[in-house]
Scaffold this active site. Structure first.
Site, PDB file in Angstrom:
ATOM      1  N   GLU A 169       9.212  16.391  14.779  1.00 42.97           N
ATOM      2  CA  GLU A 169       9.601  16.034  13.543  1.00 42.97           C
ATOM      3  C   GLU A 169       8.697  17.217  12.856  1.00 42.97           C
ATOM      4  O   GLU A 169       7.696  17.401  12.596  1.00 42.97           O
ATOM      5  CB  GLU A 169       8.975  14.917  12.729  1.00 42.97           C
ATOM      6  CG  GLU A 169      10.103  14.172  12.854  1.00 42.97           C
ATOM      7  CD  GLU A 169       9.261  12.721  11.394  1.00 42.97           C
ATOM      8  OE1 GLU A 169       8.242  11.922  12.150  1.00 42.97           O
ATOM      9  OE2 GLU A 169      10.114  12.313  11.292  1.00 42.97           O
TER      10      GLU A 169
ATOM     11  N   LYS B 209       0.865  -0.977   0.137  1.00 42.99           N
ATOM     12  CA  LYS B 209      -0.054  -0.548   0.277  1.00 42.99           C
ATOM     13  C   LYS B 209       1.342   1.160   0.041  1.00 42.99           C
ATOM     14  O   LYS B 209       1.729   1.766   0.750  1.00 42.99           O
ATOM     15  CB  LYS B 209      -1.246   0.365   1.391  1.00 42.99           C
ATOM     16  CG  LYS B 209      -2.517   0.822   1.050  1.00 42.99           C
ATOM     17  CD  LYS B 209      -1.704   2.276   0.882  1.00 42.99           C
ATOM     18  CE  LYS B 209      -2.209   3.221   2.304  1.00 42.99           C
ATOM     19  NZ  LYS B 209      -1.967   4.876   1.600  1.00 42.99           N
TER      20      LYS B 209
ATOM     21  N   GLU C  50       9.407   1.393  11.134  1.00 47.75           N
ATOM     22  CA  GLU C  50       9.962   2.368  11.107  1.00 47.75           C
ATOM     23  C   GLU C  50       9.291   3.819  11.305  1.00 47.75           C
ATOM     24  O   GLU C  50       8.046   3.907  10.161  1.00 47.75           O
ATOM     25  CB  GLU C  50      10.481   2.004   9.454  1.00 47.75           C
ATOM     26  CG  GLU C  50      11.193   0.318   9.497  1.00 47.75           C
ATOM     27  CD  GLU C  50      12.279   0.950  10.067  1.00 47.75           C
ATOM     28  OE1 GLU C  50      12.738   1.475  10.127  1.00 47.75           O
ATOM     29  OE2 GLU C  50      13.421   0.280  10.066  1.00 47.75           O
TER      30      GLU C  50
ATOM     31  N   CYS D 115      13.292  10.334   7.002  1.00 41.61           N
ATOM     32  CA  CYS D 115      13.421  10.646   9.191  1.00 41.61           C
ATOM     33  C   CYS D 115      14.027  10.378   9.160  1.00 41.61           C
ATOM     34  O   CYS D 115      14.038  11.039  10.315  1.00 41.61           O
ATOM     35  CB  CYS D 115      12.452   9.144   8.627  1.00 41.61           C
ATOM     36  SG  CYS D 115      13.513   8.080   7.760  1.00 41.61           S
TER      37      CYS D 115
HETATM   38  P1  NAD Z   1       1.775   8.876   7.535  1.00 42.58           P
HETATM   39  O1  NAD Z   1       1.993   7.829   8.669  1.00 42.58           O
HETATM   40  O2  NAD Z   1       0.870   9.355   7.345  1.00 42.58           O
HETATM   41  O3  NAD Z   1       1.638   7.930   6.600  1.00 42.58           O
HETATM   42  C1  NAD Z   1       2.054   6.544   6.340  1.00 42.58           C
HETATM   43  C2  NAD Z   1       1.278   4.850   5.438  1.00 42.58           C
HETATM   44  O4  NAD Z   1       0.414   5.135   6.114  1.00 42.58           O
HETATM   45  C3  NAD Z   1       1.120   5.964   4.366  1.00 42.58           C
HETATM   46  O5  NAD Z   1       0.687   4.846   2.951  1.00 42.58           O
HETATM   47  C4  NAD Z   1      -0.345   6.521   4.745  1.00 42.58           C
HETATM   48  O6  NAD Z   1      -0.959   6.301   3.770  1.00 42.58           O
HETATM   49  C5  NAD Z   1      -0.803   5.031   5.368  1.00 42.58           C
HETATM   50  N1  NAD Z   1      -1.367   5.389   6.230  1.00 42.58           N
HETATM   51  C6  NAD Z   1      -2.155   6.233   6.633  1.00 42.58           C
HETATM   52  N2  NAD Z   1      -3.235   6.479   7.754  1.00 42.58           N
HETATM   53  C7  NAD Z   1      -3.092   4.967   7.754  1.00 42.58           C
HETATM   54  C8  NAD Z   1      -4.027   3.735   9.170  1.00 42.58           C
HETATM   55  N3  NAD Z   1      -4.736   4.368   9.832  1.00 42.58           N
HETATM   56  N4  NAD Z   1      -4.065   2.675   8.617  1.00 42.58           N
HETATM   57  C9  NAD Z   1      -2.731   2.277   7.841  1.00 42.58           C
HETATM   58  N5  NAD Z   1      -2.311   3.000   7.098  1.00 42.58           N
HETATM   59  C10 NAD Z   1      -2.430   4.487   7.411  1.00 42.58           C
HETATM   60  O7  NAD Z   1       3.051   9.486   7.357  1.00 42.58           O
HETATM   61  P2  NAD Z   1       3.961  10.605   6.109  1.00 42.58           P
HETATM   62  O8  NAD Z   1       3.421  11.612   6.133  1.00 42.58           O
HETATM   63  O9  NAD Z   1       3.423   9.714   4.402  1.00 42.58           O
HETATM   64  O10 NAD Z   1       5.299  10.084   5.600  1.00 42.58           O
HETATM   65  C11 NAD Z   1       6.398  10.357   6.740  1.00 42.58           C
HETATM   66  C12 NAD Z   1       6.507  10.067   8.119  1.00 42.58           C
HETATM   67  O11 NAD Z   1       7.263   8.676   7.836  1.00 42.58           O
HETATM   68  C13 NAD Z   1       7.589  10.766   8.787  1.00 42.58           C
HETATM   69  O12 NAD Z   1       7.354  10.480  10.421  1.00 42.58           O
HETATM   70  C14 NAD Z   1       9.434  10.352   8.821  1.00 42.58           C
HETATM   71  O13 NAD Z   1      10.006  10.028  10.000  1.00 42.58           O
HETATM   72  C15 NAD Z   1       9.011   8.557   8.423  1.00 42.58           C
HETATM   73  N6  NAD Z   1       9.451   7.941   7.767  1.00 42.58           N
HETATM   74  C16 NAD Z   1      10.186   7.012   8.233  1.00 42.58           C
HETATM   75  C17 NAD Z   1      11.335   6.278   7.905  1.00 42.58           C
HETATM   76  C18 NAD Z   1      11.313   4.525   8.551  1.00 42.58           C
HETATM   77  O14 NAD Z   1      12.611   4.349   8.322  1.00 42.58           O
HETATM   78  N7  NAD Z   1      12.398   5.303  10.013  1.00 42.58           N
HETATM   79  C19 NAD Z   1      10.997   6.571   6.826  1.00 42.58           C
HETATM   80  C20 NAD Z   1      10.743   7.073   5.834  1.00 42.58           C
HETATM   81  C21 NAD Z   1       9.856   8.199   6.408  1.00 42.58           C
END
Ligand code: NAD
Length: 477
Positions: free
Chosen positions: A379, A171, A246, A280
């Site tokens: 963040e 997804k 992650e 991240c």
């Molecule tokens: P997000 O949590 O908003 O979304 C991540 C994913 O989760 C998307 O595909 C989104 O559609 C999905 N999602 C949203 N609501 C959901 C739900 N209720 N159930 C299941 N899935 C759901 O994050 P983002 O804004 O896309 O990305 C930024 C965040 O990701 C930052 O906090 C960043 O630090 C983190 N990140 C972490 C790493 C790592 O390896 N630690 C790497 C990249 C990004």
């Protein structure tokens, strides 16, 4: 219009609905993706399960490796095409988009080589017994991917899962699907059987939630924000489904007075402006020893002022943020800084060619940020660097560990004994000494402590997370 990709076939969502795709460089709609739903997830999980039972589980590890190697070659061959797709979809400057495509190829290459190196052990036990452990795949793994590095995160997550013998339902973020749909098509061309990699696009609360809840999903790999990570964890807990999380970071760059400023400054700038700060592992907190605080900030200020921000295709230092709400988020943090009287040292410049409808933010260097202010705790996910001084090693450790995160840390010092002490005392998943990998290195296990998550992806270590250990004890007398 983009379709879901299930069982090596492009299919529309059963919802009949779509989501517009916006170019962050000009804010204009240029495509649409499927607004998937729980039914689509059910079909994708069914396709994955069928593939696992009939084909994938019967392939040898070496055969899986050959397929991954062919996919790596395909991605390399199509790297420019993938980079252009990513550039438009995510607003990535050309060099970053290319680097992401090549990193994706490298992940598949690494995991291709790892497939047939993963094995269990034999354990000395009672007389008359032979005991061994087998590393077995979970089965059907679910992968929820964020928008900031879609290709890299797909590579490390799906690459590792496939190598360990799983099949995948993915997804992607609703803001970054296009490159991954293309990669799944390339996988089919490389010979992956129908159902090994399935992509369902849509909103998180619909498709992501359905994926996390689906009883046919045997493991969830989630990369994203801490708040959604909590939701995933709660949903998965209801059926005791294993999860790798992650999550985010507020990574410190710790600069001692004996560090070499000529090496430190470009590394600090890169670690916060790469991908417009939407990383991240961005080095978003700068801790500087008091004795060099003023001169370092002065030099860093000059470096920030030289930064140029503009449309992704111009390939400048910084591209746009992913979407308008992300731009608003960064503005809110900066207006909080103003209210709190946090001084701004310097800002880069948005070029005249940048359309007003694009989502731009000039890189910003702030100083004397109080350790408990939200700018130093949360963040921002934009190109904003928060500097603060420290007195000695103990103080540096105290500040470095003073957030709920623990993803990556950078330590800059010429003192060898201090390098080891700091690496031990800083609480984080990775520590870089006199360099800053921004999470880089396909071979290096990556993941967090505290609210940065748990479990490891990347490197060989990831294969342990994508397998479960079975102990087999044989009594033969
Ligand atoms: P997000 O949590 O908003 O979304 C991540 C994913 O989760 C998307 O595909 C989104 O559609 C999905 N999602 C949203 N609501 C959901 C739900 N209720 N159930 C299941 N899935 C759901 O994050 P983002 O804004 O896309 O990305 C930024 C965040 O990701 C930052 O906090 C960043 O630090 C983190 N990140 C972490 C790493 C790592 O390896 N630690 C790497 C990249 C990004």
């Amino acid at each position: 219009m983009q379709l879901n990709y299930i069982a090596n076939t492009s299919v529309p969502s059963s919802s009949g609905k779509t989501i517009p795709v916006i170019d962050p460089s000009d804010g204009q709609v240029f495509d649409e993706i499927q607004r998937g739903n729980a039914y689509d997830i059910d079909v994708a999980v069914g396709s994955a399960r069928g593939c696992l039972d009939r084909v994938w589980s019967r392939l040898s590890a070496a055969e899986r490796g050959r397929l991954l190697m062919r996919l790596s070659a395909k991605v390399t061959e199509h790297a420019e095409e993938l980079a252009l797709i990513e550039q438009r979809d995510c607003g990535k400057p050309t060099q970053q988009a290319r680097a992401d495509a090549l990193a994706l190829a490298r992940y598949f290459e690494f995991y291709a080589g790892a497939c047939d190196k993963l094995h269990g052990e034999t354990i000395p036990y009672l007389d008359g017994y032979s005991v061994m452990t087998w590393r077995e795949p979970h089965g059907v793994t679910g992968h929820v991917i964020p928008w900031n590095y879609p290709m890299q995160i797909f590579g490390r997550s799906v690459g590792g899962a496939l190598a360990a013998g799983n099949v995948c339902v993915v997804k992607p973020s609703e803001d970054a699907c296009l490159s991954l749909i293309r990669v799944a098509q390339l996988a089919a061309e490389a010979g992956f059987p129908a159902g090994a990699i399935n992509i369902v696009t849509g909103y998180g609360h619909e498709v992501g939630d359905a994926l996390a809840r689906h009883p046919g999903i045997d493991h969830i790999s989630f990369t994203g924000s801490p708040s959604i990570g909590t939701l995933i964890q709660q949903v998965a807990a209801e059926r005791h489904c294993p999860v790798t999380l992650e999550l985010g970071g507020k990574s410190p760059q710790i600069v001692f007075a004996d560090a070499d400023p000529d090496t430190v400054i470009p590394a600090i700038v890169n670690a916060i402006v790469q991908n417009a700060g939407q990383t991240c592992s961005a080095g978003s907190r700068l801790l500087v020893q008091q004795a060099i605080y003023e001169p370092l900030l002065e030099q860093l200020g000059q470096a920030f002022e030289a930064l140029r921000v503009g449309p992704a295709a111009m390939d400048l230092d910084v591209g746009p943020l992913i979407r308008q709400s992300q731009q608003q988020r960064v503005w809110d943090f900066l207006s909080d800084a103003q209210v709190a009287g946090i001084p701004m040292v310097a800002q880069g410049q948005i070029v005249d060619e940048a359309p007003e409808t694009g989502f731009y933010q000039a890189p910003t260097l702030l100083r004397d940020v109080p350790v408990m202010h939200r700018l130093a705790q949360e963040e921002v996910f934009g190109p904003v660097l928060c500097a603060m001084p420290f007195t000695d090693e103990d103080h540096a450790v105290e500040l470095a560990n003073a957030t709920r995160f623990g993803l990556v840390a950078g330590v800059w010092t010429a003192d060898g004994a201090r390098q080891f002490r700091m690496a031990k005392r800083v609480k984080s998943g990775q520590v870089f000494i006199n360099n800053y990998g921004a999470g880089g290195g396909v071979e290096l296990p990556f993941g967090g402590v505290k609210s940065s998550g748990y479990g490891r992806e990347k490197g060989f270590e990831a294969l342990h997370g994508f397998t479960t250990l079975k102990t087999v004890a044989i009594r033969h007398g």
